[in-house]
Design a protein around this motif. Sequence first.
Motif, PDB file in Angstrom:
ATOM      1  N   ILE A 121       0.852  -1.195   0.000  1.00 31.67           N
ATOM      2  CA  ILE A 121       0.000   0.000   0.000  1.00 31.67           C
ATOM      3  C   ILE A 121       0.881   1.236   0.000  1.00 31.67           C
ATOM      4  O   ILE A 121       1.752   1.406   0.851  1.00 31.67           O
ATOM      5  CB  ILE A 121      -0.917   0.012   1.234  1.00 31.67           C
ATOM      6  CG1 ILE A 121      -1.900  -1.164   1.179  1.00 31.67           C
ATOM      7  CG2 ILE A 121      -1.676   1.336   1.339  1.00 31.67           C
ATOM      8  CD1 ILE A 121      -2.680  -1.359   2.466  1.00 31.67           C
ATOM      9  N   SER A 122       0.657   2.100  -0.963  1.00 31.30           N
ATOM     10  CA  SER A 122       1.429   3.337  -1.092  1.00 31.30           C
ATOM     11  C   SER A 122       0.508   4.545  -0.965  1.00 31.30           C
ATOM     12  O   SER A 122      -0.715   4.411  -0.839  1.00 31.30           O
ATOM     13  CB  SER A 122       2.139   3.377  -2.449  1.00 31.30           C
ATOM     14  OG  SER A 122       1.166   3.501  -3.492  1.00 31.30           O
ATOM     15  N   GLU A 123       1.106   5.719  -1.034  1.00 28.58           N
ATOM     16  CA  GLU A 123       0.317   6.942  -0.947  1.00 28.58           C
ATOM     17  C   GLU A 123      -0.702   7.026  -2.083  1.00 28.58           C
ATOM     18  O   GLU A 123      -1.815   7.523  -1.897  1.00 28.58           O
ATOM     19  CB  GLU A 123       1.238   8.161  -0.966  1.00 28.58           C
ATOM     20  CG  GLU A 123       0.554   9.470  -0.585  1.00 28.58           C
ATOM     21  CD  GLU A 123      -0.057   9.421   0.809  1.00 28.58           C
ATOM     22  OE1 GLU A 123      -1.118  10.044   1.007  1.00 28.58           O
ATOM     23  OE2 GLU A 123       0.515   8.755   1.710  1.00 28.58           O
ATOM     24  N   ARG A 124      -0.336   6.506  -3.248  1.00 21.52           N
ATOM     25  CA  ARG A 124      -1.280   6.516  -4.368  1.00 21.52           C
ATOM     26  C   ARG A 124      -2.527   5.699  -4.041  1.00 21.52           C
ATOM     27  O   ARG A 124      -3.649   6.097  -4.360  1.00 21.52           O
ATOM     28  CB  ARG A 124      -0.605   5.962  -5.627  1.00 21.52           C
ATOM     29  CG  ARG A 124      -1.505   5.978  -6.859  1.00 21.52           C
ATOM     30  CD  ARG A 124      -0.815   5.381  -8.066  1.00 21.52           C
ATOM     31  NE  ARG A 124       0.338   6.165  -8.467  1.00 21.52           N
ATOM     32  CZ  ARG A 124       1.582   5.707  -8.557  1.00 21.52           C
ATOM     33  NH1 ARG A 124       1.834   4.452  -8.248  1.00 21.52           N
ATOM     34  NH2 ARG A 124       2.561   6.484  -8.955  1.00 21.52           N
ATOM     35  N   ASP A 125      -2.340   4.552  -3.377  1.00 26.59           N
ATOM     36  CA  ASP A 125      -3.491   3.747  -2.971  1.00 26.59           C
ATOM     37  C   ASP A 125      -4.375   4.509  -1.987  1.00 26.59           C
ATOM     38  O   ASP A 125      -5.606   4.456  -2.069  1.00 26.59           O
ATOM     39  CB  ASP A 125      -3.026   2.446  -2.308  1.00 26.59           C
ATOM     40  CG  ASP A 125      -2.450   1.463  -3.299  1.00 26.59           C
ATOM     41  OD1 ASP A 125      -3.134   1.153  -4.279  1.00 26.59           O
ATOM     42  OD2 ASP A 125      -1.309   1.013  -3.094  1.00 26.59           O
ATOM     43  N   ARG A 126      -3.745   5.188  -1.047  1.00 24.87           N
ATOM     44  CA  ARG A 126      -4.525   5.934  -0.045  1.00 24.87           C
ATOM     45  C   ARG A 126      -5.324   7.047  -0.715  1.00 24.87           C
ATOM     46  O   ARG A 126      -6.467   7.315  -0.336  1.00 24.87           O
ATOM     47  CB  ARG A 126      -3.589   6.491   1.018  1.00 24.87           C
ATOM     48  CG  ARG A 126      -2.855   5.409   1.813  1.00 24.87           C
ATOM     49  CD  ARG A 126      -1.976   5.993   2.910  1.00 24.87           C
ATOM     50  NE  ARG A 126      -1.165   4.953   3.510  1.00 24.87           N
ATOM     51  CZ  ARG A 126       0.105   4.700   3.206  1.00 24.87           C
ATOM     52  NH1 ARG A 126       0.724   5.440   2.305  1.00 24.87           N
ATOM     53  NH2 ARG A 126       0.754   3.721   3.793  1.00 24.87           N
ATOM     54  N   GLU A 127      -4.721   7.694  -1.689  1.00 23.05           N
ATOM     55  CA  GLU A 127      -5.419   8.780  -2.388  1.00 23.05           C
ATOM     56  C   GLU A 127      -6.570   8.248  -3.236  1.00 23.05           C
ATOM     57  O   GLU A 127      -7.610   8.897  -3.365  1.00 23.05           O
ATOM     58  CB  GLU A 127      -4.429   9.537  -3.265  1.00 23.05           C
ATOM     59  CG  GLU A 127      -3.393  10.336  -2.473  1.00 23.05           C
ATOM     60  CD  GLU A 127      -2.322  10.939  -3.365  1.00 23.05           C
ATOM     61  OE1 GLU A 127      -2.314  10.610  -4.585  1.00 23.05           O
ATOM     62  OE2 GLU A 127      -1.500  11.715  -2.849  1.00 23.05           O
ATOM     63  N   ASN A 128      -6.367   7.049  -3.829  1.00 22.26           N
ATOM     64  CA  ASN A 128      -7.363   6.493  -4.748  1.00 22.26           C
ATOM     65  C   ASN A 128      -8.344   5.530  -4.081  1.00 22.26           C
ATOM     66  O   ASN A 128      -9.278   5.035  -4.733  1.00 22.26           O
ATOM     67  CB  ASN A 128      -6.657   5.764  -5.898  1.00 22.26           C
ATOM     68  CG  ASN A 128      -5.840   6.696  -6.762  1.00 22.26           C
ATOM     69  OD1 ASN A 128      -6.118   7.891  -6.833  1.00 22.26           O
ATOM     70  ND2 ASN A 128      -4.824   6.163  -7.421  1.00 22.26           N
ATOM     71  N   GLY A 129      -8.119   5.252  -2.782  1.00 21.75           N
ATOM     72  CA  GLY A 129      -8.989   4.325  -2.087  1.00 21.75           C
ATOM     73  C   GLY A 129      -8.842   2.885  -2.548  1.00 21.75           C
ATOM     74  O   GLY A 129      -9.816   2.117  -2.537  1.00 21.75           O
ATOM     75  N   THR A 130      -7.634   2.500  -2.941  1.00 17.30           N
ATOM     76  CA  THR A 130      -7.401   1.156  -3.486  1.00 17.30           C
ATOM     77  C   THR A 130      -6.536   0.304  -2.552  1.00 17.30           C
ATOM     78  O   THR A 130      -5.800  -0.568  -3.002  1.00 17.30           O
ATOM     79  CB  THR A 130      -6.734   1.254  -4.873  1.00 17.30           C
ATOM     80  OG1 THR A 130      -5.524   2.049  -4.772  1.00 17.30           O
ATOM     81  CG2 THR A 130      -7.665   1.884  -5.885  1.00 17.30           C
TER      82      THR A 130
END
Length: 253
Positions: free
Chosen positions: A192-201
């Motif tokens: 899980i990366s920051e991109r996942d947190r931003e995209n809800g993935t």
Amino acid sequence: MKIDLTGRTALVTGATGELGRVMALTLAGCGADLALHYRSNESKAAELTAAVEALGRRAVAVQADVTKQDSVLGMKKEIADRLGAVDIVVANAVVQYQWTSVLEQAPEDYASQFESCVMQSVYLAKAFIPDMIAKKHGRFIGINTECSMQNFPTQSAYVAGKRGMDGVYRVLAKEVGEHQITVNQVAPGWTISERDRENGTERSEAYESAVPLKRRGTDQEIANVVAFLASGLSSFITGAYIPVSGGNVMPSI
């Protein structure tokens, strides 16, 4: 007991990437000064440099193509001029490409993975390990992957590059160990990366169901292991391939 990297200088390649940023900030939080490599994202490198400096550490952003020896040597000179000798190398950069089957994968994708996994590591070793030998201390850390043990369909180019990298690290560990230089690999699972947190993935039930800990790991959990391997707490660990995958892959004995 704590991780203390005060007085050390670390280079993180691919520092502007999702994992690279967290690893760099974690090493800085432990007291290290940072050389932040980037290939093309100059603005992100500038932001990261400011973030490291805000932690009270010295930082420089350095552009290089880590698949080219001359470029790596130029990066080494720039770091030496601005920060001094590097004590910790984290080889994190890798070329991104579209995964498909062996029959459909473009030959150049295999070449790109060899260059960014194997040859990057060779060039970094040639550039930075001589200074470590002179100081009788060093940490050389490569970011591998759980995919190296999974060998799933469509992973062939990535796995080929990372398994080749694994061979380089194991041999290098034996060659430079007498100089008190450790050479290790961290192998993240699907993180899980920051991109996942931003995209809800962040969630994937299909993936998580196979993981003994029943979740995906986080970028910070990967960075924590890198910081440990960079520190004196790991002084008798070398030649290791360490999965950080919640038990999703388990090296056998």
